[in-house]
Design a protein around this motif. Sequence first.
Motif, short mmCIF file in Angstrom:
data_model
loop_
_atom_site.label_atom_id
_atom_site.label_comp_id
_atom_site.label_asym_id
_atom_site.label_seq_id
_atom_site.Cartn_x
_atom_site.Cartn_y
_atom_site.Cartn_z
N TYR A 158 1.95 5.12 -4.91
CA TYR A 158 0.83 5.42 -3.82
C TYR A 158 -0.21 5.92 -4.07
CZ TYR A 158 -0.84 7.04 0.87
OH TYR A 158 -1.77 7.58 1.84
N SER A 162 -3.15 3.15 -4.21
CA SER A 162 -4.10 3.45 -2.62
C SER A 162 -5.66 3.38 -3.40
CB SER A 162 -3.79 4.57 -2.19
OG SER A 162 -2.56 4.84 -1.78
N LEU A 198 -7.52 8.77 2.71
CA LEU A 198 -6.96 7.98 2.19
C LEU A 198 -6.65 7.56 3.30
CD1 LEU A 198 -4.13 9.89 0.79
CD2 LEU A 198 -5.23 7.74 -0.19
#
Length: 239
Positions: A158, A162, A198
Amino acid sequence: MIGRLSLLLALLAPALAFALPTYDRVKQEYISTEGVLLDRNGEPIHELRVDLHGRRLSWVQLTEVSPALLDAVIRAEDKRFFHHGGVDWLALSDAAFGSLFSSKPRGASTLSMQVAAMLEGKLKRGKEHRTLGQKWDQIKAARTLEKAWTKRQILEAYLNLSTFRGELQGVAAASRALFGKQPSGLNERESLLLAVLLRGPNATAEAVAKRACALGNSMQPPQLCDGLDTLAREALEGA
């Protein structure tokens, strides 16, 4: 209510199968956009960007990431990450209930669900919100991912896959471009800013600082907001 929600999703969803790649394959296929020129002793003397489609640096191991950032990301994105099997049914049911009374539906996607969507093109979100069937497909893919990958592998992927800001993909590129640091050196305030990026990579510095302050206040123990607005302006100006 959670049981009813899962049953409803199962009845309405199409049956799709997902062949998600392994952790080793994803890591192997992750290529930096920066080429490095070495001297005769193998020491780097110059970096040259060789891929203009985004900006990525080398894959970062979870052990090379500041604990402050790990804590902030989990708190911001999936606070029960280490206690569910890919789906946070409590958050999902709360989001579904809240959407009945809001014009802005809430997502409630776990880190596992988000990584699954990154790995499977059919699960990627378009301009519109996902349909109920698409959400259920994402849930099934996340549960499949959890059976094949460890929690640490999912969190590591992740952070590397990302997009944090503009063309900055991965924690290494974001950390260096925004703060001039390696991910291991990020402090608490820098970690708060990256964690909220994010969810809103293109947000203004003012909005990012405000969200980072709210995230800091939700941490245990709470983190002070002093200096976040200045740090956000300095880091995000022109980024």
